[in-house]
Scaffold this motif. Structure first.
Motif, PDB file in Angstrom:
ATOM      1  N   SER A 171       0.835  -1.205   0.000  1.00  0.00           N
ATOM      2  CA  SER A 171       0.000   0.000   0.000  1.00  0.00           C
ATOM      3  C   SER A 171       0.865   1.248   0.000  1.00  0.00           C
ATOM      4  O   SER A 171       0.522   2.252  -0.626  1.00  0.00           O
ATOM      5  N   ASP A 176      -1.446   0.319   7.873  1.00  0.00           N
ATOM      6  CA  ASP A 176      -2.897   0.368   7.771  1.00  0.00           C
ATOM      7  C   ASP A 176      -3.311  -0.852   6.952  1.00  0.00           C
ATOM      8  O   ASP A 176      -3.360  -0.800   5.733  1.00  0.00           O
ATOM      9  N   THR A 193      -4.547  -3.573   4.749  1.00  0.00           N
ATOM     10  CA  THR A 193      -5.529  -3.525   3.669  1.00  0.00           C
ATOM     11  C   THR A 193      -6.558  -4.632   3.852  1.00  0.00           C
ATOM     12  O   THR A 193      -6.207  -5.771   4.111  1.00  0.00           O
ATOM     13  N   ASP A 233      -4.392  -2.700  -5.263  1.00  0.00           N
ATOM     14  CA  ASP A 233      -3.499  -3.065  -4.167  1.00  0.00           C
ATOM     15  C   ASP A 233      -4.215  -4.121  -3.330  1.00  0.00           C
ATOM     16  O   ASP A 233      -5.256  -3.855  -2.752  1.00  0.00           O
TER      17      ASP A 233
END
Ligand SMILES: Nc1nc2c(ncn2[C@@H]2O[C@H](COP(=O)(O)OP(=O)(O)OP(=O)(O)O)[C@@H](O)[C@H]2O)c(=O)[nH]1
Ligand SMILES: [Mg+2]
Lengths: 214, 813
Positions: free
Chosen positions: A20, A36, A38, A61
């Motif tokens: 990401s 964070d 995904t 992604d």
């Protein structure tokens, strides 16, 4: 807005390797220090220029976590390029490459261009995988290879653009059937749609009847 | 039926003489035949017969034949006719709807289709079997497979979605069918995809990845855009599913230049010979407007909204929407929804707001479209929903735009040159003082939106003078509002004026002074606050009056004699009392309509009586309520050191904010802890729920099977058991069934209670989350304030140390 070609990419690899972050650095020129996680898949896009031609990259992604593996598989078939990412500071992410590659080869179209990426090159002191090892793996499996840092942006542009160049060359060589959208390639619209002009005349036509709302 | 029986004869052989076979018996023999016959023709005929029986004897066919039919799907794939019968039979068994044939049969439970679906999907491989059949090119097989999947999805949407998601190429296979040249298959696939994508973000993304938007726009365009049939509507409904609450797909839609592709949907026909709006066209355009609103919904991230708005203007979509507004013959509900849509396309986007500010209506004389819209808003004869839409659109036009706010106020100022033409400001003033309550409310709220975060316009609006009676001297707008507040008996008007005055006077000492000078203003507020009437709306009025009174104190610059900060505070303590005052204040946010309004910028009133509180007012109230209460309490405690406070007002305020922040911090921690606890609770409830669901479904299966067996047993006077044995068996079964039914009921109850518990836990969680959000907003506001005070301190020559803010600042003299 108009583009000559549109390529679809996917980014795959273990969780936490920086997929990401690579996308964010490429689309927004930002770095996100917090992981964070995904969930499923996230979309990003950017325009690049190759050989004087505008090329739109649409990038999916994917989530590296095992739980999402079957969802990720749905994206192989329609992609023209894949960035397969590992983390140079975590050997296990390098060891898993074979599994990822098998998965990709099994579910994708045979012409998909795969770029191998050793990410986090800024963390030299914590390196666990030598650059030579990455190169050797890429050579053995016929991949393009690059080390990147999503943090410093080193080689990030190059990674995405070089993948596009490979695809573009394959198109020139006639390897890709560009009329089959399942290959992850689209030819740009011949003419950009311009509806603004025709709309402007509409106001005059309704002149006789005083306004729709009163 | 006779034909059917004679058909069966050939399959089953002649029945034993003197014995009429029961349905269950026939089913049993057919199933046997499918299982054991080595001849394909035999199996095919038996399947055809099963299909024919599956409507009337769905329990029997389902209970006895499910396994067999699954095997057919696997083993007889080469014979599309047999496969087709098997698929159709399964589809009948699991059909979500009731068949005519079974209407008068009380033995068939209402949700029988769902029960069989549950049994069928327990083995995920069965879904794979059906998915594999989508690859068959045979028309009937493909169509039946699509229809079967649609039935399954109707019965158990969540389960099937999860199963299909993990099947390799599951979604892709269905997407491929959208390109099938046989329209029937394409259309049925659309319906399937609408069910498949509902509420599942992961599937939505895969479908979008598989070029769904391209396919759908191709279909929409080939069917003639908004003039097309129901297929166009289906395509749009699918798009809507893909975009709703899915920021990744919205981003993809925006980046893929699909916004441009919506344009032809909104093209207004040039010729006036247009046949008009068919009901289907109305539905199509409705869906399209809905898609536009989904892209620019205020609940999306600000960046996405701004990007989409910009594109919509650049490609001419906003222009097309404005043309619909101005066109004649547009049905009222389309017009209403278009106004709402235009609002959201311009909301907070200066370029787009300017654009609609300059649109002229083709009226005579030509007027700005905004003025024409406002004329509808303050016109009693216009439909209610249309007036609400105009309000929302106008609010969006003013939102975060100092220029459009200034322009509105400008039209009211004495210097305004063109006296002849009708202006927005005049319309709103007219509405404010008209005899129509809704006009009062709409106008007051509109004016209020011209003042949000805009200190300059708050002061400018003070200059507005109204000529009341010929001969008497003009009075100020604020004066007139205050008088009306005291005179009116209408709840909605009062609330609207209180909201307007609160917004106007907050952060604006000049407005406070002006209000304090109006005779009777303060007295009215004190009396209202003290009022003792008990009803939800009276509580609200009392709370709003308390709020405005607090604003009079907090933002008071001591410029009005008799009504200085201190004297007002004393008045409040003496007449109302601090505790009563805070209690009244807290009533506001307890009102049902307050909570409704706080949820969304758009007023969502279904009937005029629901028009009461405005979203932006809720925001103001949330930010100010605690600040006002705290400022009184802290000041009261700090009063002995008043002298010290005077010489360093910034320092005191700073301390005050710090205390508040610490308090909020603690509260935040507390809420986070509560949130964690609730999450855990929710999890354990969920697993308990899953357990009971599992055992429940198990029992249901058993029950269904037993029922079928019993009905079979009842009708077959079998040769190897004596009647008495049979009866015993039957009653044994009956007893067992009763037992099981009781168990199922018990489990159902258990399920319901745990579902309810889960729901209330989830609601609690949601509430806490909202609270937390509010607190976060408040915190950041306070942070800014603290900084501002620091800056002020610095500018006063005080030293402010960031690392150690607790150190008391030295006084400057
Ligand atoms: N130093 C450094 N850290 C990085 C780099 N790239 C990513 N990170 C960090 O690695 C962590 C994981 O990055 P993500 O991009 O979220 O990982 P991911 O591969 O998308 O993980 P999943 O979404 O779970 O599959 C984050 O804390 C990033 O800040 C890099 O080039 N250098
Ligand atoms: Mg990620």
């Amino acid at each position: 807005m108009a583009y000559a070609y549109l390529f679809k990419y996917i980014i795959i690899g273990d969780t936490g390797v920086g997929k990401s972050c690579l996308l964010l650095q490429f689309t927004d020129k930002r770095f996100q220090p917090v992981h964070d996680l995904t969930i499923g898949v996230e979309f990003g896009a950017r325009m690049i220029t190759i050989d004087g031609k505008q090329i739109k990259l649409q990038i999916w992604d994917t989530a590296g976590q095992e739980a999402f593996r079957s969802i990720t598989r749905s994206y192989y078939r329609g992609a023209a390029g894949a960035l397969l990412v590992y983390d140079i500071t975590r050997r296990d992410t390098f060891n898993h490459l074979t599994t990822w590659l098998e998965d990709a080869r099994q579910h994708s179209n045979s012409n998909m261009v795969i770029m191998l990426i050793g990410n986090k090159s800024d963390l030299e002191s914590r390196r666990e995988v030598k650059k030579e090892e990455g190169e050797a793996f890429a050579r053995e499996h016929g991949l393009v290879f690059m080390e990147t840092s999503a943090k410093t942006a080193a080689n990030v542009e190059e990674a995405f653009i070089n993948t596009a160049k490979e695809i573009y060359e394959k198109i020139q060589e006639g390897v890709f059937d560009i009329n089959n959208e399942a290959n992850g390639i689209k030819i740009g619209p011949q003419h950009s749609t311009g509806g603004g002009a025709s709309g402007a005349g509409g106001a005059g036509a309704g002149g006789a009847a005083g306004g729709g709302c009163c | 039926m006779d034909f059917f029986k004679s058909g069966l004869k050939t399959v089953l052989g002649a029945p034993e003489p003197g014995h009429q076979p029961s349905g269950a018996e026939t089913v049993e023999r057919l199933v046997d035949r499918v299982n054991n016959s080595t001849l394909l023709e035999d199996r095919r005929d038996a399947c055809r017969a099963l299909k024919a029986m599956s409507r009337k004897y769905r329990v029997e066919v389902g209970a006895q034949g499910m396994e067999t039919l699954k095997q057919v799907l696997e083993l007889d794939r080469a014979d599309s006719e047999t496969i087709n019968y098997a698929l159709d039979t399964l589809n009948n068994i699991m059909s979500p709807s009731q068949f005519e044939e079974e209407e008068d049969n009380p033995q068939v439970p209402m949700n029988i289709g769902e029960q069989f679906t549950e049994m069928f999907i327990k083995d995920h491989h069965n879904i794979q079997l059906v998915l594999d059949l989508l690859d068959e090119y045979d028309f009937r097989v493909r169509l039946s497979a699509v229809q079967l999947l649609t039935s399954l999805l109707t019965n158990r949407p969540k389960d099937i979605q999860e199963i299909i998601l993990v099947k390799p190429m599951g979604v892709s296979k269905m997407m491929d069918l959208l390109s099938d040249t046989r329209e029937v298959i394409r259309n049925e696939t659309l319906l399937l995809l609408i069910k498949l994508t509902k509420g599942n973000a992961n599937i939505q993304k895969i479908v979008a990845f598989e070029n769904a938007f391209d396919r759908l726009f191709e279909i929409v365009s080939s069917e003639g855009f908004s003039d097309g049939g129901i297929i166009v509507e289906d395509c749009l409904l699918l798009m809507l599913n893909l975009l709703k609450n899915n920021s990744s797909n919205i981003n993809f839609f925006k980046e893929g230049s699909y916004i441009q592709k919506m344009l032809p949907m909104f093209n207004t026909p040039e010729d006036t010979e247009d046949p008009g709006w068919s009901p289907q066209k109305v539905s199509n355009v409705h869906c399209m407007l809905h898609i536009v609103r989904t892209l620019v919904s205020p609940s999306n991230s600000a960046q996405i909204v701004l990007d989409c708005q910009r594109i919509m203007k650049n490609v001419g979509l906003l222009d097309s929407l404005c043309n619909i507004l101005m066109a004649s013959g547009v049905p009222a509900d389309i017009l209403t929804e278009t106004i709402n849509t235009v609002g959201e396309v311009v909301r907070g986007n200066v370029g787009n707001q300017d654009f609609i500010g300059n649109v002229m209506a083709p009226s005579n004389p030509p007027r700005p479209a905004i003025v024409v819209l406002l004329m509808s808003m303050v016109n009693e004869k216009q439909p209610f929903s249309l007036r609400c839409a105009v309000l929302y659109c106008f609010q969006c036009y003013l939102y975060h735009n100092e220029m459009s706010q200034a322009n509105l106020v400008q039209t009211l100022l004495p210097s305004s040159t063109d006296v002849s033409s009708l202006t927005s400001g005049q319309l709103l003033c007219g509405g404010l003082f008209s005899s129509d309550v809704l006009s009062n409310w709409f106008s007051a709220v509109s004016l209020m939106h011209a003042l949000i975060d805009n200190p300059i316009q708050k002061e400018q609006l003070l200059r507005v003078l109204l000529a009341t009676n010929i001969g008497s001297s003009p009075v100020s707008l604020l004066h007139q509002c205050t008088l009306l507040l005291q005179q009116t008996t209408k709840l909605q008007t009062k609330v609207a004026l209180l909201m307007l005055l609160s917004q106007w006077m907050s952060e604006c000492p000049a407005a406070v002074s002006a209000f304090l000078r109006v005779p009777g203003g303060v007295g009215y507020l004190v009396n209202q606050t003290c009022s003792n009437e008990h009803d939800e709306n009276e509580y609200l009025l009392q709370g709003l009056s308390a709020f405005l009174l607090a604003i009079c104190i907090h933002f008071n610059d001591d410029s009005v004699e008799n009504y200085s900060k201190d004297s007002l505070k004393q008045l409040l303590v003496k007449r109302i009392g601090m505790e009563t005052f805070t209690a009244k204040l807290s009533e506001v946010s307890k009102h049902e309509l307050y909570n409704k309004a706080a949820k969304h910028p758009q007023l969502r009133a279904k009937i005029p009586a629901e028009v009461l509180i405005d979203y932006e007012f809720c925001r103001l109230f949330k930010v100010l309520e605690s600040v006002l209460v705290k400022s009184f309490i802290v000041k009261e405690e700090a009063s002995p050191e008043e002298a010290g406070e005077r010489s360093s007002p910034g320092g005191a305020a700073l301390e005050q904010y710090k205390a508040l922040i610490r308090q909020q911090d603690a509260r935040l921690q507390e809420l986070v802890a509560q949130l964690d606890a609730l999450l855990q609770q929710n999890q354990s409830l969920q697993s308990a729920l899953n357990d009971s669901l599992a055992s429940n479904s198990h029992l249901k299966d058993e029950n269904t099977l037993l029922k079928a067996q019993v009905s079979a047993a009842k009708c077959v006077p079998s040769t190897d058991t004596t009647p008495s044995q049979d009866n015993a068996r039957a009653s044994e079964y009956e007893a067992r069934i009763q037992q099981l039914t009781a168990e199922v009921t018990r489990l159902n109850d258990l399920l319901r209670t745990s579902q309810e518990e889960k729901k209330s836990a989830a609601e609690e969680l949601e509430k806490l989350r909202n609270d937390q959000d509010d607190l976060l907003v408040l915190l950041s506001d306070l942070d800014m304030k603290v900084n501002e005070y620091k800056m002020r301190l610095v500018s006063l020559g005080e030293k402010v140390e960031d690392e150690n803010p607790e150190v008391p600042e030295p006084n400057l003299t």
